[in-house]
Design an enzyme around this catalytic site. Structure first.
Site, short mmCIF file in Angstrom:
data_model
loop_
_atom_site.label_atom_id
_atom_site.label_comp_id
_atom_site.label_asym_id
_atom_site.label_seq_id
_atom_site.Cartn_x
_atom_site.Cartn_y
_atom_site.Cartn_z
N LYS A 116 12.16 -0.53 -11.28
CA LYS A 116 12.56 -0.78 -9.88
C LYS A 116 13.80 0.03 -9.51
O LYS A 116 13.92 0.49 -8.38
CB LYS A 116 12.82 -2.27 -9.65
CG LYS A 116 11.54 -3.09 -9.52
CD LYS A 116 10.94 -2.96 -8.12
CE LYS A 116 9.58 -3.66 -8.06
NZ LYS A 116 8.76 -3.26 -6.93
N LYS A 162 0.48 1.89 -12.24
CA LYS A 162 -0.23 0.64 -12.02
C LYS A 162 -0.61 0.52 -10.54
O LYS A 162 0.19 0.88 -9.68
CB LYS A 162 0.71 -0.51 -12.41
CG LYS A 162 0.17 -1.89 -12.15
CD LYS A 162 1.27 -2.95 -12.33
CE LYS A 162 2.01 -3.29 -11.04
NZ LYS A 162 1.24 -4.00 -10.03
N LYS A 207 0.67 -2.91 -4.48
CA LYS A 207 0.78 -2.93 -3.02
C LYS A 207 1.91 -2.01 -2.58
O LYS A 207 1.78 -1.22 -1.66
CB LYS A 207 1.09 -4.35 -2.53
CG LYS A 207 -0.11 -5.27 -2.58
CD LYS A 207 0.34 -6.72 -2.37
CE LYS A 207 0.74 -7.36 -3.66
NZ LYS A 207 1.46 -8.61 -3.57
P1 ATP Z 1 4.12 -5.37 -5.49
O1 ATP Z 1 3.91 -3.87 -5.50
O2 ATP Z 1 4.65 -5.90 -4.21
O3 ATP Z 1 4.87 -5.89 -6.69
P2 ATP Z 1 1.63 -5.93 -6.80
O4 ATP Z 1 0.48 -5.11 -6.37
O5 ATP Z 1 2.31 -5.55 -8.07
O6 ATP Z 1 2.65 -5.98 -5.58
P3 ATP Z 1 2.01 -8.73 -7.29
O7 ATP Z 1 2.02 -9.65 -6.14
O8 ATP Z 1 3.33 -8.27 -7.85
O9 ATP Z 1 1.16 -7.43 -6.88
O10 ATP Z 1 1.15 -9.32 -8.47
C1 ATP Z 1 0.24 -10.39 -8.33
C2 ATP Z 1 -0.53 -10.57 -9.62
O11 ATP Z 1 -1.42 -9.48 -9.83
C3 ATP Z 1 0.37 -10.60 -10.86
O12 ATP Z 1 -0.20 -11.50 -11.77
C4 ATP Z 1 0.28 -9.19 -11.42
O13 ATP Z 1 0.52 -9.13 -12.81
C5 ATP Z 1 -1.17 -8.86 -11.10
N1 ATP Z 1 -1.33 -7.41 -10.92
C6 ATP Z 1 -0.69 -6.66 -10.00
N2 ATP Z 1 -1.07 -5.39 -10.09
C7 ATP Z 1 -1.97 -5.32 -11.11
C8 ATP Z 1 -2.71 -4.25 -11.70
N3 ATP Z 1 -2.60 -3.02 -11.25
N4 ATP Z 1 -3.54 -4.54 -12.73
C9 ATP Z 1 -3.66 -5.82 -13.19
N5 ATP Z 1 -2.98 -6.87 -12.67
C10 ATP Z 1 -2.14 -6.63 -11.64
MG MG Z 2 4.18 -6.50 -8.61
#
Ligand code: ATP
Ligand code: MG
Length: 327
Positions: free
Chosen positions: A115, A195, A198
């Site tokens: 981050k 990864k 969002k």
């Molecule tokens: P942000 O970018 O705002 O952190 P994000 O896409 O990482 O959003 P989160 O809300 O942080 O999504 O994560 C929600 C859930 O989805 C968590 O359990 C996280 O581990 C899982 N997750 C997020 N991205 C992935 C991914 N690329 N593959 C597998 N699991 C994921």
């Molecule tokens: Mg996340």
């Protein structure tokens, strides 16, 4: 004693296929598992404030996220769904936990370092304290099972350390929480490197229209060594192929052979993925549209979830205040 589930997601946008494959499919599965008494899912809006750009969208994002969860098969009768900030006990627990968490340990958390790279102009305390607040989220409900993607595993390791330290100092209070991964715990973004997230805008939303899904799949990075249509491909290093594992399980072997033998090009392979992905998402879109016809549904679910979550949280905090000598 029955086990207990807790998980959460940041209301930073709609849910994507990475969220579904890595986490939500387990939320749905665990609803049918009698081993658990409570399954608790939190819209972690305080965590979303860490990046601050999203504040004006927080409510809308929370709404869209819960609609996604319902459309994916989450049932508010079986799962408690609520916004993190509506249960202020978590902030109190966060402060208490912060007093027993070594600072040096937090600096070593890999997501903190990541981050800092992503938002170098906004390295706030919240970024560093994120896993401490997350520990508070989980243990406030005495959860031991945390369905999340692989990116969250280091946070759970820290959560267990904090729990052990708390229990050592103040007496046995919390169970140690463990990750519950799916068989596909890390989905890469359409860039094929990072990864799917969002906040990185490298994602494919579960509710995206078919054309948008197709557009995003077409822009996916494939095997970089494959320049010409006649070059043999390497499915084992291709992100399109890895998504075929989930969305085209019946044709996987055939796709691998055709790719290696250059019988299909990346464009054909992507079109096949887009079609299968759209087929899988169609029923999801239909259910989502159906749930969206009731404008109160999501807000009612969140309100009811808040009451149920708070009932558990206030009991835990009464105990915690006694243990640490505040009551
Ligand atoms: P942000 O970018 O705002 O952190 P994000 O896409 O990482 O959003 P989160 O809300 O942080 O999504 O994560 C929600 C859930 O989805 C968590 O359990 C996280 O581990 C899982 N997750 C997020 N991205 C992935 C991914 N690329 N593959 C597998 N699991 C994921
Ligand atoms: Mg996340």
């Amino acid at each position: 004693m029955k086990k207990r589930v807790f998980s959460g997601a940041r209301p930073t946008g709609k849910q994507h296929i990475g969220n579904y494959i890595g986490a939500i499919q387990n939320y749905v599965r665990l609803q049918e598992d009698e081993e658990f008494d409570y399954r608790i899912y939190c819209v972690v809006d305080l965590h979303a404030l860490i990046s601050l750009q999203e504040t004006e969208n927080l409510h809308q994002n929370a709404y869209e996220m819960v609609l996604d969860w319902l459309a994916a098969g989450m049932d508010p009768k079986k799962s408690i769904i609520f916004p993190q900030s509506r249960v202020p006990e978590v902030s109190e627990l966060h402060v208490i936990l912060s007093m027993i968490t070594p600072l040096g340990r937090l600096y070593r958390v890999p997501t903190f370092k990541e981050k800092v790279r992503q938002q170098p102009d906004n390295v706030n305390y919240g970024l560093l304290g994120y896993p401490v607040l997350m520990t508070g989220d989980i243990i406030l409900y005495k959860a031991d099972t945390v369905p999340v993607g692989e990116d969250q595993a280091p946070h759970l390791e820290l959560a267990r350390e904090i729990v052990r330290r708390f229990n050592n100092i103040f007496g046995e209070t919390f169970p140690e929480p463990f990750v519950r991964l799916t068989s596909f715990p890390r989905v890469l973004g359409i860039d094929g490197v990072q990864k799917m997230s969002k906040s990185l805008n490298n994602h494919i939303e579960l509710s995206a229209p078919a054309k948008e899904v197709e557009r995003r799949v077409k822009s996916m990075v494939t095997d970089q060594a494959r320049v010409y249509r006649t070059d043999p491909g390497h499915p084992e290093i291709c992100n399109v192929f890895s998504l075929h594992k989930f969305y085209s399980p019946d044709r996987l072997e055939e796709i691998a052979v055709d790719c290696r033998g250059a019988k299909i090009g990346c464009v054909d392979c992507k079109m096949m993925l887009a079609n299968n992905l759209n087929k899988a998402l169609d029923p999801f879109r239909e259910r989502r549209a159906q749930f969206a016809t009731d404008p109160n549904l999501v807000w009612d679910i969140l309100e009811d979830g808040t009451k149920r979550a708070r009932a558990i949280a206030s009991q835990t905090m009464a105990k915690v205040r006694q243990k640490v000598g505040l009551a």
